[in-house]
Design a protein around this motif. Sequence first.
Motif, PDB file in Angstrom:
ATOM      1  N   LEU A 157       0.908  -1.319   0.013  1.00 13.83           N
ATOM      2  CA  LEU A 157       0.077   0.098  -0.021  1.00 13.83           C
ATOM      3  C   LEU A 157       0.966   1.343   0.026  1.00 13.83           C
ATOM      4  N   ARG A 158       1.986   1.046   0.855  1.00 14.32           N
ATOM      5  CA  ARG A 158       2.810   2.340   0.875  1.00 14.32           C
ATOM      6  C   ARG A 158       4.173   2.114   1.497  1.00 14.32           C
ATOM      7  N   GLU A 159       5.164   2.450   0.903  1.00 14.71           N
ATOM      8  CA  GLU A 159       6.618   2.098   1.426  1.00 14.71           C
ATOM      9  C   GLU A 159       7.282   3.384   1.896  1.00 14.71           C
ATOM     10  N   TYR A 160       7.842   3.305   3.235  1.00 15.80           N
ATOM     11  CA  TYR A 160       8.530   4.399   3.719  1.00 15.80           C
ATOM     12  C   TYR A 160       9.937   4.139   3.863  1.00 15.80           C
ATOM     13  N   GLU A 161      10.852   4.802   4.489  1.00 18.85           N
ATOM     14  CA  GLU A 161      12.378   4.371   4.404  1.00 18.85           C
ATOM     15  C   GLU A 161      12.438   3.250   5.396  1.00 18.85           C
ATOM     16  N   ASN A 162      11.864   3.404   6.518  1.00 19.76           N
ATOM     17  CA  ASN A 162      11.995   1.971   7.464  1.00 19.76           C
ATOM     18  C   ASN A 162      10.793   1.010   7.606  1.00 19.76           C
ATOM     19  N   TRP A 163       9.562   1.452   6.981  1.00 23.12           N
ATOM     20  CA  TRP A 163       8.555   0.731   7.178  1.00 23.12           C
ATOM     21  C   TRP A 163       7.802   0.362   5.823  1.00 23.12           C
ATOM     22  N   SER A 207      15.759   1.206  14.663  1.00 23.18           N
ATOM     23  CA  SER A 207      16.464   2.395  14.918  1.00 23.18           C
ATOM     24  C   SER A 207      15.548   3.581  15.500  1.00 23.18           C
ATOM     25  N   ALA A 208      16.011   4.650  15.963  1.00 22.67           N
ATOM     26  CA  ALA A 208      15.499   5.750  16.602  1.00 22.67           C
ATOM     27  C   ALA A 208      14.911   6.612  15.337  1.00 22.67           C
ATOM     28  N   SER A 209      15.280   6.346  14.002  1.00 19.91           N
ATOM     29  CA  SER A 209      14.434   6.872  12.743  1.00 19.91           C
ATOM     30  C   SER A 209      13.351   6.109  12.564  1.00 19.91           C
TER      31      SER A 209
END
Length: 143
Positions: A15-21, A50-52
């Motif tokens: 559905l959606r891609e993020y940098e970490n998820w 990670s914190a990010s």
Amino acid sequence: MNATIQKFGYPETLLREYENWVVLLRPEQVTLGSMVLANKSEAGAMSQISASAFAELAQATRDLEGALRSAFQHDKINYILLMMVDNHVHFHVIPRYASYRDFAGSSFEDAAWPKPPDLSVSVSVSEDQRQALQELLKSKWGA
């Protein structure tokens, strides 16, 4: 992508891609619009991400809740972090409904409402309905 993300059908269910998820349409729909929110790392515990990734989690949840609200006006959302079978950090995102929701020619019920969801039970969704659901949720992202 890690094995957990692949197990839940990436990239077909994306559905959606993020940098970490990544947010995936859950192949087995516990309730209409069920998703998987998965961390892209190899982390096997929340304390290992990670914190990010923690910071980005806020945006991903705002986005997916907004898409679900716009599409189906859910009553609640349950985030379930089990990791008993699939070892990488991921949440089962289960929208909850106090009443029926109509979609793509069918009426869908949250049979467990108001109790906790039963992940071993899924609502029957045809392949055409699954594709329509994925397209609808993608179109509502950022709404």
